[in-house]
Scaffold this active site. Structure first.
Site: not given
Ligand code: NAP
Length: 342
Positions: A164, A241, A337
């Site tokens: 990010r 997020s 963020e």
């Molecule tokens: P989630 O599946 O509930 O997982 C919780 C956190 O664990 C996430 O933030 C993700 O990190 C991390 N995670 C899960 N599996 C992983 C793996 N195999 N390896 C490394 N890290 C892992 O996540 P969620 O909150 O529903 O979000 C799903 C995805 O959408 C995430 O990648 C999240 O970052 C993304 N998202 C991005 C934005 C944005 O860019 N502004 C907004 C909303 C959601 P990471 O966040 O580092 O991936």
């Protein structure tokens, strides 16, 4: 062509749905357009924005010249048997762009489907989801330095992409550049990234034949997962997020894990571990809690929502209360963020 608007409402230009007004709002397409705006408002404070999906306006009145790119042009600048290099205007709605590339047979962005925002913001924010970050696929960015009016073409080594983070988020550079175009390197061969469990589970749940899985199938799966957890833009104000996932040392992680064995974590590198900020917040009972017009989303603790009529300061008060609790309980300082605009 430049268009100017005075005393302009930014309510439709921030997904949090915060009421704010700016003195000038100007839209541009080219470097020449930005130069025109800079000379007309020499000495003013500028604020480049995209769709406003990562902004929090703290004050209801901004004395700024807000700049917004309207360029949606797409040009293939180079192609090989393996990949295509596509230069696109910075003002294209992100998810429409992702859909366009997949329908063309250009792959790599499928896991970034349905993220709110625009192409220009993807280069600033290094948007990431489900194991893919935009910065991995960006090879060049054209941007105008708002302090000098000069156009600079950045290549990947200049852009400092990290979680990010980018060159454009460094303290001296933040809000100092208007993006004109972004070049992405996309593959002509689809290689699904199923590294995140939520994605694999949904593929299995749908009984998809892995060998026959297409990029459009994967896009549909990503959209379904996001819709099940994140508020729909327009239904409820939010900026996705709100906090970054903290990255901590292995030693600190082991100490936390000894007290909280359920903590959700992922290895970042040999010395660091990424913790789920959502888990930390949820574990302290914040999920679903409401403070006046703002609250923590009941399906995802990482998201702060505006139930209607909240001010930027209401959101900040909730943000600080969560940060204080996480700091007291785990000794971790959560970093937003979202960008706060005074
Ligand atoms: P989630 O599946 O509930 O997982 C919780 C956190 O664990 C996430 O933030 C993700 O990190 C991390 N995670 C899960 N599996 C992983 C793996 N195999 N390896 C490394 N890290 C892992 O996540 P969620 O909150 O529903 O979000 C799903 C995805 O959408 C995430 O990648 C999240 O970052 C993304 N998202 C991005 C934005 C944005 O860019 N502004 C907004 C909303 C959601 P990471 O966040 O580092 O991936």
């Amino acid at each position: 062509m430049v268009q100017y608007f005075s005393n302009y409402s930014l309510l439709p230009h921030n997904t949090f749905g915060i009421a704010a007004q700016t003195s000038i709002y100007a839209t541009y397409e080219t470097h020449e357009d930005v130069s025109e705006i800079l000379s007309k408002y020499a000495g003013a404070k500028f604020l480049p924005i995209g769709m406003g999906s990562n902004l929090l306006f703290l004050s209801p009145v901004l004395d700024r010249v807000v700049l917004r790119c309207q360029n949606h042009e797409a040009t293939v600048v180079q192609s090989t048997e393996e990949e295509v290099f596509l230069r696109v205007g910075a003002g294209w709605k992100w998810d429409e762009f992702v859909s366009y590339t997949l329908h063309k047979g250009w792959y790599g962005l499928e896991n970034l489907s349905y993220i709110p925002g625009e192409t220009g913001a993807s280069a600033v924010q290094n948007v990431g989801a489900f194991g893919v970050e935009a910065g991995q696929l960006i090879t060049a960015v054209e941007a105008v330095d708002l302090r000098t009016g000069a156009l600079r073409v950045f290549d990947q080594s200049d852009l400092a992409y990290a979680y990010r983070h980018s060159f454009f988020k460094q303290p001296n550079e933040q809000f100092a550049w208007s993006i004109i175009s972004v070049t992405y390197r996309l593959s002509l061969h689809f290689r699904p990234n199923l590294s995140y469990r939520a994605v694999r589970d949904e593929v299995l749940h749908r009984g998809c034949d892995m060998a026959a899985l297409t990029a459009l199938d994967l896009r549909e799966i990503i959209i379904a997962i996001r819709r099940s957890k994140l508020p729909e833009i327009g239904d409820l104000g939010s900026a996705g997020s709100f906090f970054k996932n903290p990255i901590i040392s292995l030693d600190f992680f082991q100490e936390i894990k000894s007290h909280y064995p359920d903590v959700v974590s992922f290895p970042e590198d040999e010395q660091h571990v990424k913790l789920s900020a959502g888990w930390l917040i949820d574990s302290l009972g914040w999920r679903g809690k409401r403070m006046g017009n703002v609250g923590v989303y009941d399906k995802q603790a990482l998201v702060i929502v505006n139930y209607g009529g909240a001010s930027g300061r209401d959101v900040r008060i909730l943000c600080e209360a969560i940060r204080r609790d996480v700091k007291e309980a785990y000794g971790i300082e959560l970093q937003p963020e979202v960008n706060f605009i005074e």
